[in-house]
Design a protein around this motif. Structure first.
Motif, mmCIF file in Angstrom:
data_model
loop_
_atom_site.group_PDB
_atom_site.id
_atom_site.type_symbol
_atom_site.label_atom_id
_atom_site.label_comp_id
_atom_site.label_asym_id
_atom_site.label_seq_id
_atom_site.Cartn_x
_atom_site.Cartn_y
_atom_site.Cartn_z
ATOM 1 N N ARG A 141 0.813 -1.208 0.000
ATOM 2 C CA ARG A 141 0.000 0.000 0.000
ATOM 3 C C ARG A 141 0.853 1.268 0.000
ATOM 4 N NH1 ARG A 141 -5.306 -0.299 1.409
ATOM 5 N NH2 ARG A 141 -6.089 -2.415 1.560
ATOM 6 N N PHE A 145 0.044 4.625 -7.166
ATOM 7 C CA PHE A 145 -0.467 3.885 -8.310
ATOM 8 C C PHE A 145 0.391 4.114 -9.555
ATOM 9 C CE2 PHE A 145 -3.253 3.610 -12.034
ATOM 10 C CZ PHE A 145 -3.540 2.264 -11.952
ATOM 11 N N LYS A 148 3.435 2.060 -9.382
ATOM 12 C CA LYS A 148 3.113 0.647 -9.635
ATOM 13 C C LYS A 148 2.997 0.386 -11.135
ATOM 14 C CE LYS A 148 0.488 -0.448 -5.471
ATOM 15 N NZ LYS A 148 -0.846 -0.635 -4.939
ATOM 16 N N LEU A 149 2.270 1.295 -11.788
ATOM 17 C CA LEU A 149 2.040 1.136 -13.216
ATOM 18 C C LEU A 149 3.372 1.113 -13.956
ATOM 19 C CD1 LEU A 149 -0.626 0.951 -14.705
ATOM 20 C CD2 LEU A 149 -0.336 3.334 -15.367
ATOM 21 N N THR A 451 -14.666 2.542 -4.878
ATOM 22 C CA THR A 451 -14.779 3.319 -6.111
ATOM 23 C C THR A 451 -15.446 2.469 -7.169
ATOM 24 O OG1 THR A 451 -12.665 2.562 -6.915
ATOM 25 C CG2 THR A 451 -12.669 4.573 -5.592
ATOM 26 N N ARG A 452 -15.639 3.093 -8.332
ATOM 27 C CA ARG A 452 -16.318 2.383 -9.407
ATOM 28 C C ARG A 452 -15.527 1.153 -9.858
ATOM 29 N NH1 ARG A 452 -20.313 4.759 -13.147
ATOM 30 N NH2 ARG A 452 -19.942 6.816 -12.316
ATOM 31 N N TRP A 453 -14.233 1.335 -10.052
ATOM 32 C CA TRP A 453 -13.405 0.218 -10.520
ATOM 33 C C TRP A 453 -13.346 -0.874 -9.476
ATOM 34 C CZ3 TRP A 453 -11.494 -3.182 -13.365
ATOM 35 C CH2 TRP A 453 -10.293 -3.817 -13.120
ATOM 36 N N GLN A 454 -13.254 -0.475 -8.194
ATOM 37 C CA GLN A 454 -13.236 -1.492 -7.140
ATOM 38 C C GLN A 454 -14.545 -2.275 -7.133
ATOM 39 O OE1 GLN A 454 -12.304 1.129 -3.938
ATOM 40 N NE2 GLN A 454 -10.159 0.488 -3.842
ATOM 41 N N ILE A 456 -16.539 -2.748 -9.684
ATOM 42 C CA ILE A 456 -16.578 -3.614 -10.872
ATOM 43 C C ILE A 456 -15.728 -4.855 -10.638
ATOM 44 C CG2 ILE A 456 -15.808 -3.779 -13.263
ATOM 45 C CD1 ILE A 456 -16.530 -0.804 -13.497
#
Lengths: 556, 333
Positions: A141, A145, A148-149, A451-454, A456
């Motif tokens: 954590r 991000f 990481k990418l 969030t939205r992605w989480q 999904i």
């Protein structure tokens, strides 16, 4: 409905209307069955032409009747009469036992004929390193991000560029079957472990199951190479067919120990087949003079009917399906997620939806024209990364990639064309699956601050997965039978074994068409084509049956 | 996460954080692929077809033989060897297949839909629906083989002794069988959407199940039924492999006979057309492929001329089907 039984109210009237109603009902039933029966009869005809069961000795039929049919019926009848669910367990494991070896055969052809074991293994290791990096980073954590990418991107490039080369130049490499066992066994073991973890709700069991799967695959390879069956073939059979069957049996029995007896059914069938084959061989009864035999399945094509085999076309179809699956599933599911989760009612989404509905109605031959005009001819020189129109004024060389992939009739162009063709079907069925996830579950996830992605990733996709899988397998089943687009992109009539993505594409339906037209002698019509048709139908029905079983299982 | 960087984590986890943006862009690109596909199809068809028609070929700088749009659309002869590219004989062939397939599939499909929606119990439906799906799933090249190898000989022996080896009839029979599920599934959806109130009102008036099915459910679902007809016909128009294998490769216009006497004579299409080898638009395309595919000659370009005709026809039918479904839909809320 109640009206059906209330017919004696007034004299005469009820009688007449009941007659009409009954006649109408059976007329409708007959109309429903006409098409199904017609195609069923045609299947029987073509199966008879391909296998010719009547040419066998009566003794052959009698032997198998006594060793296989009678015991199976007896055991099945007893299990069914007990009505405690063991019959269903028996049927399902029998179905798995019938279908999974087919898929194992498909995978085996890829490993034996197209993918060199060492090359595949080296790329698998490279991909494995990338996956390991992603997993390790997901846990952390502290890293942002963007970082990481960046790390994942660098890891992917480095690993795919260098690792395969290093591994391929190692001085000592294991034998082929061990390479295949590691390439195929590791992901299979990982999936088996994850499945076991979720169905027993216990990480330790999952780990044991995964280790057992990997150990079993390696053991099967060792055994296969010792007894002369072929180490690679045994490895693949164990990984693709053995592990799922064992996992199914283990979960089914653990949930309902009383249904253990259901496993008697597959045992009876397998035992009966082995016993029958042994007896027939000892006594010397001749089997049917089937046209569809091992030589036909594994032989190259030929201009004479006697020697014509379907193997190159079979491998071509499997390779095509692999490409289609890799290209169309992520894109199709992604599009469905966008339409359902991100932009349900926007103008753009409506436009895309109308567009998809119309694409689904475009004839497949027109998709072929897209492949021919765009992918095969305009991109013949490769995909322009830096087109000449921009490069020339700047004094640079134009850059194009993938010149060998594009071109008339390559496997890659064939796979791309078929992927675009089934994309609307994949999108529409995935949308339905995503829509059936209850909104309350999404709201619960949002309510917890996801969030939205989480949402999904953790709620929508796992819930919709079985439905998505069903729809996509059905779409693949449609793609495996498509002929016209492949014909239009310039697939020739005579093709060899495809070796790479730039080879000329061959596929089973194309081969059948070629047999029916260019080599259309009566010999071909009466024997070779039926055998090819049966192989294609079996492949299609196997895929469809998997999809239908999945649907029935997860609908309830 | 420590308390000191709480602000930071709040902002990075919102709708516009890099992770969310990446996910959203990926999904958007996926959805956009479908638009690109349409654009690609239209682009390829238009750029290649414009080099085929003489009206536009000059603009594209194409030299060599071309065909004017009028000649293409009204020409009554199609021959690759003599470079005659009139589309009417091919349209006539396609129409024959469509008529034959519709005669089989429309009544059977609607009857199937009524049975599944009104009569069948759930258990029967559970087995019948996958069986019907198989009809649509059998590869069309196999249907073509079935037509040549099994259906034509059957027709020759029992019904039409002078039927050709390749003929329109057997091809249209198999095309009809393969589009039954399309009619039945869309029609059944429309019938299942008819609210039960209507049926119960019918029963309350003393109607039988037959009356309710034919007098209430079918009329209420008529827009869906017609929409399924149009879609199925559109599929039959685009069907390629079965007609290529079974219907032959002899492009010809249907001949007309006349019925009646003296001044009152009504022309009718000669049904013997069905027993002869014909050629449809799609099978002409397959034949063109074998004449000249890499060279980019007039045969190659005519492929796209026929292709764009096919595309426009099926597109119009799809849009029409949508329009019928929404325009004549009964609203029960």
């Amino acid at each position: 409905m109640a009206t059906d039984t209330r017919t004696t109210v007034s004299e005469g009237f009820g009688e007449v209307s009941r007659t009409v109603g009954t006649a109408f009902r059976y007329l409708l039933l007959a109309a429903t069955l006409v098409g199904i029966l017609a195609v069923g009869v045609l299947f029987v005809y073509v199966g008879n032409d391909a296998i010719q069961p009547l040419t066998a000795d009566p003794g052959w039929h009698l032997t198998f009747f006594l060793t296989l049919v009678v015991p199976t019926l007896a055991v099945g009848g007893v299990l069914r009469a007990r009505a405690d669910g063991s019959f269903r367990v028996g049927l399902e494991s029998l179905g798995l036992l019938a279908v999974m070896p087919l898929f194992a055969g498909g995978v085996a052809t890829l490993f034996l004929s197209v993918l060199p074991a060492l090359v595949t293994f080296s790329y698998a290791v490279a991909l494995g390193l990338v996956v390991a990096t992603v997993v390790a980073l997901m846990r952390s954590r502290r890293v942002g991000f963007g970082a990481k990418l960046l790390v994942v991107g660098v890891a992917t490039v480095v690993s795919l560029l260098f690792v395969p080369g290093i591994i391929q130049s190692l001085p000592f490499v294991p034998v082929e079957w061990l390479l295949v066992a590691l390439t195929l066994g590791t992901p299979v073991a990982a999936i088996a472990g994850a499945y076991a973890t979720s169905s027993w709700n216990d990480r330790r069991t999952g780990r044991i199951a995964g280790a057992a799967a990997l150990g079993g695959v390696v053991a099967a390879g060792l055994l296969g190479s010792l007894i002369g069956f072929g180490g690679t073939a045994a490895t693949i059979l164990a990984a693709v067919a053995g592990v799922p069957v064992a996992l199914y049996a283990a979960t089914a029995l653990d949930r309902h120990p009383a249904r253990r007896d259901g496993l008697l059914l597959p045992l009876t069938v397998v035992g009966g087949m082995l016993l029958g084959a042994f007896l027939v061989r000892t006594v010397g009864f001749a089997g049917p003079a089937a046209w569809l035999d091992w030589a036909f399945l594994t032989g190259p094509n030929s201009i004479t009917a006697e020697d014509a085999g379907i193997y190159p076309a079979l491998v071509g179809s499997i390779l095509l399906m692999l490409i289609v699956a890799l290209l169309s599933f992520p894109v199709g599911i992604g599009a469905a997620v966008y339409l359902e989760e991100y932009a349900p009612d926007s103008r753009l989404a409506q436009l895309i939806e109308v567009n998809i509905a119309n694409l689904a109605g475009v004839p497949s031959v027109v998709y072929g024209l897209l492949g021919l005009g765009l992918l095969a001819r305009m991109l013949d020189e490769g995909l322009p990364i830096l087109p000449a129109a921009i490069a020339d004024p700047l004094g640079l060389e134009p850059v194009r990639v993938g010149a060998n992939l594009f071109g008339i009739g390559t496997v890659f162009v064939g796979g791309m064309t078929l992927s675009l063709l089934i994309l609307p079907i994949v999108i529409i069925s995935s949308q339905e699956a995503i829509r059936s996830v209850p909104p309350s579950q999404r709201q619960a996830s949002y309510g917890m601050g996801a969030t939205r992605w989480q949402t999904i990733r953790n709620v929508v996709l796992p819930k919709a997965f079985p439905g998505i899988l069903t729809g996509t397998i059905l779409a693949l089943g449609r793609a495996i039978g498509e002929t016209a687009p492949l014909l239009v992109i310039g697939a020739p009539n005579q093709f060899g074994l495809p070796q790479e993505l730039s080879s000329r594409v061959g596929a089973m339906p194309l081969q059948i068409y070629a047999w029916a037209t260019t080599s259309g002698t009566p010999e071909f019509y009466a024997k070779v084509i039926p055998a090819g048709v049966v192989v294609l139908l079996v492949a299609m029905l196997a895929m469809n049956s998997v999809a239908i079983v999945l649907r029935n299982r997860f609908q309830s | 996460m420590g308390a000191d960087n709480l602000d930071d984590s709040l902002t990075t986890q919102t709708e516009n954080s890099p992770r969310e943006l990446l996910a959203r862009s990926f999904f958007f690109v996926c959805a956009f692929v479908s638009i690109l596909t349409t654009v690609g199809i239209v682009f390829v068809l238009v750029t290649e077809a414009t080099t085929f028609f003489s009206e536009t070929a000059g603009l594209r700088g194409v030299t060599g033989p071309t065909v004017s749009i009028v000649d293409f659309l009204t020409g009554t002869e199609f021959s690759i060897a003599s470079e005659q590219f009139g589309v009417l004989p091919l349209l006539s062939g396609t129409l024959a297949i469509v008529v034959g397939a519709a005669v089989i599939a429309l009544p059977l499909g609607v009857a199937t839909a009524i049975y599944l929606s009104e009569y069948a119990d759930p258990q029967t439906r559970k087995y019948l629906k996958p069986a019907l799906e198989i009809l649509a799933g059998v590869p069309t090249v196999i249907y073509g083989y079935f037509a040549v190898e099994y259906i034509t000989p059957l027709l020759e022996r029992y019904l039409f002794p002078d039927i050709g080896f390749f003929n329109a009839l057997s091809a249209s029979i198999v095309v009809g069988i393969m589009i039954i599920p399309m009619v039945s599934s869309i029609s059944e959806d429309a019938m299942s959407a008819v609210p039960d109130d209507l049926r119960e009102a019918g029963y309350g008036m003393g109607a039988t199940k037959f009356d309710v099915s034919t007098g209430i459910v079918v009329p209420a679902a008529i827009s869906g039924i017609f929409s399924s007809f149009i879609l199925a016909i559109s599929r039959a128009i685009g069907e390629t492999m079965a007609v290529t294998i079974a219907a032959g490769a002899s492009p010809k216009l249907v001949e007309f006979g006349t019925v009646g006497a003296g001044p009152v004579s009504v022309p009718y299409p000669d049904p013997a057309y069905f027993l002869e080898p014909i050629q449809t638009m799609t099978s002409a395309m397959v034949q063109l492929l074998f004449s000249d595919i890499t060279g980019g000659g007039v045969a190659y370009r005519s492929l796209f001329g026929i292709g764009i005709t096919l595309f426009v026809i099926t597109l119009i039918m799809n849009v029409l089907s949508d329009w019928v479904a929404s325009r004549y839909q009964e609203d029960y809320d």
